[in-house]
Each structure stands twice: as C-alpha cells, then as structure tokens.
Design a protein around this motif. Structure first.
Motif, short mmCIF file in Angstrom:
data_model
loop_
_atom_site.label_atom_id
_atom_site.label_comp_id
_atom_site.label_asym_id
_atom_site.label_seq_id
_atom_site.Cartn_x
_atom_site.Cartn_y
_atom_site.Cartn_z
N PRO A 51 1.12 -1.01 0.29
CA PRO A 51 0.37 0.47 0.12
C PRO A 51 0.61 1.31 -0.23
N VAL A 52 0.58 2.27 -0.51
CA VAL A 52 1.09 3.34 -1.36
C VAL A 52 0.32 4.83 -0.17
N LYS A 85 -10.34 -3.67 -1.29
CA LYS A 85 -9.97 -4.31 -1.84
C LYS A 85 -9.68 -3.78 -3.46
N ASN A 86 -8.33 -3.62 -4.04
CA ASN A 86 -8.60 -2.76 -5.42
C ASN A 86 -9.02 -1.72 -5.28
N SER A 87 -8.92 -0.62 -4.00
CA SER A 87 -9.50 0.76 -4.49
C SER A 87 -8.44 1.49 -3.70
N SER A 88 -9.09 3.01 -3.71
CA SER A 88 -8.53 3.92 -2.65
C SER A 88 -8.95 5.18 -2.37
N GLY A 126 -3.34 -1.37 -3.76
CA GLY A 126 -3.65 -2.20 -4.96
C GLY A 126 -3.64 -3.89 -4.82
N ASN A 127 -3.85 -4.02 -3.39
CA ASN A 127 -4.71 -5.52 -3.82
C ASN A 127 -5.94 -6.07 -3.95
N ALA A 149 -7.26 -2.83 3.45
CA ALA A 149 -6.73 -2.30 3.45
C ALA A 149 -6.66 -1.51 5.06
N THR A 150 -6.04 -1.27 6.14
CA THR A 150 -5.92 0.09 7.27
C THR A 150 -5.08 0.83 6.64
N PHE A 151 -5.32 1.97 6.68
CA PHE A 151 -4.48 3.45 7.18
C PHE A 151 -4.93 3.81 8.61
N SER A 152 -4.06 4.33 9.32
CA SER A 152 -3.98 4.20 10.96
C SER A 152 -2.54 5.31 11.04
#
Length: 204
Positions: free
Chosen positions: A54-55, A121-124, A87-88, A93-96
């Motif tokens: 993740p970026v 998944k596969n999103s932003s 991009g998975n 994904a969790t961002f914190s």
C-alpha cells in the motif's frame, strides 16, 4: 590381620519428575507448535494474496493564496489531495497514524492528520486537505527566497510524515507496513497551479 569393613552404597528411592513439570513441558510444546502453524498460515496467506504494498501519494494540489509583506510576514493557503492506495485485489487495507508536516524553508505551516480508515480491495481513498496558515514570520533570507520565487514563478513547500497500513491475512495474522512520505511540492505562485512531480511513500 584386622578385619576388612565393606561399605555399601545406600541410595534412596529414585527421584521422579513432578507432574507439574511434565504439564509445563507439554504446554510449552503446544504453544511452540501453535506459533509455527500460525507463521505457516500467515506465510501461505501472503503467497496467496501476493500483495502490492500500500502507498500514500500526493495526486494533486493548488496554491490558493500566497501573500508576503514588507514586514516579513507570509500568509498562505494550500489545497492538497493525498491518496491512500490499496493495490491488493484480495484483502482490505487499514490506514492509521497518519501525520504529515507541511513546512516552508524549515518554518512549520501545518500538520496534516486523519483518523484511521479502511480501503477496500483494489481501491483507493482521497484525503482532501485545505491548509490555511496564519501569518508566518520570515527571516531576511527567507524573505529574499520568497521574492526570488515570485520572480522565477516557482515556489516549493516540503511535506514529510508517516502513516501505517495493515492487511488482515486469514484469521490468525496480518501484514503491517510503515509508509514514509518525503517530497517537495512545487507551485507557480502567479496562478497557483501545482507543478506535478513524483510524491509517493516508501514502505517497509
């Protein structure tokens, strides 16, 4: 000839291992096996998901206001769009712990933060920041740099900080990354347009 006395080695009953020792040994063995199995599950999950790290990146920005006076005070307003990219294709994904410092020539302007959030998944997900500073006192050298920026029609601000990202891999484990962002945002002060440049986090 004096009589010979033979000594007989007298031993007590054979010592036996206490049942509690056996119980502790069995428990330690079970725990060790569970840890190994959990590690194998996480590793297999990683291979199955085959994730793209993740970026976080700056995708757009705008210099809404840039004003400096003869007293050496700078006022500015900047709009910054930060994108958290997952991009998975097989895991959310969790961002914190998101925190980025915006500065100009070492002068602090603002700290950009955000609450924890999840990216499918596969999103932003876009984070839209509107940074409005109060009057920032500049040194004579910094005042000269601002004047030169007006002449060259190019001014730069620094954006540095970190965020954490995490994927869940099956029921027993997760993958964690640290995203480090360190880039320079450049603008044309005459019209406030953003000069696009690569501004993407490095993960580890």
């Amino acid at each position: 000839m004096p009589p010979l006395f033979r000594r007989r080695l007298v031993t007590g009953p054979r010592s036996r291992t206490h049942p509690l020792i056996w119980l502790l040994a069995i428990l330690c063995t079970i725990i060790a096996i569970a840890v190994v199995i959990a590690g194998i599950v996480v590793f297999i999950g990683y291979l199955v998901i085959h994730p793209r790290i993740p970026v976080i990146s700056v995708t757009n920005a705008r210099l809404d206001l840039l004003r400096n006076d003869l007293a050496g005070l700078l006022e500015t307003q900047i709009t910054i769009v930060v994108k958290a990219q997952n991009g998975n294709a097989k895991a959310h994904a969790t961002f914190s712990d998101i925190s980025f410092n915006l500065t100009f020539q070492g002068q602090a302007i603002a700290v950009l933060v955000a609450d924890s959030f999840e990216v499918p998944k596969n999103s932003s997900k876009d984070l839209n920041y509107v940074v409005q500073s109060s009057s920032i006192p500049l040194t004579p050298d910094q005042m000269e740099q601002v004047n030169e920026s007006w002449k060259k029609n190019e001014i730069a601000f620094d954006l540095r900080g970190n965020a954490r990202s995490q994927w869940r891999v099956g029921p027993l484990g997760s993958l964690k990354y640290s995203c480090h962002l360190n880039c320079r945002l450049k603008f044309n002060p005459m019209n406030g347009t953003y000069i696009p440049s690569r501004c993407t986090s490095k993960s580890k």
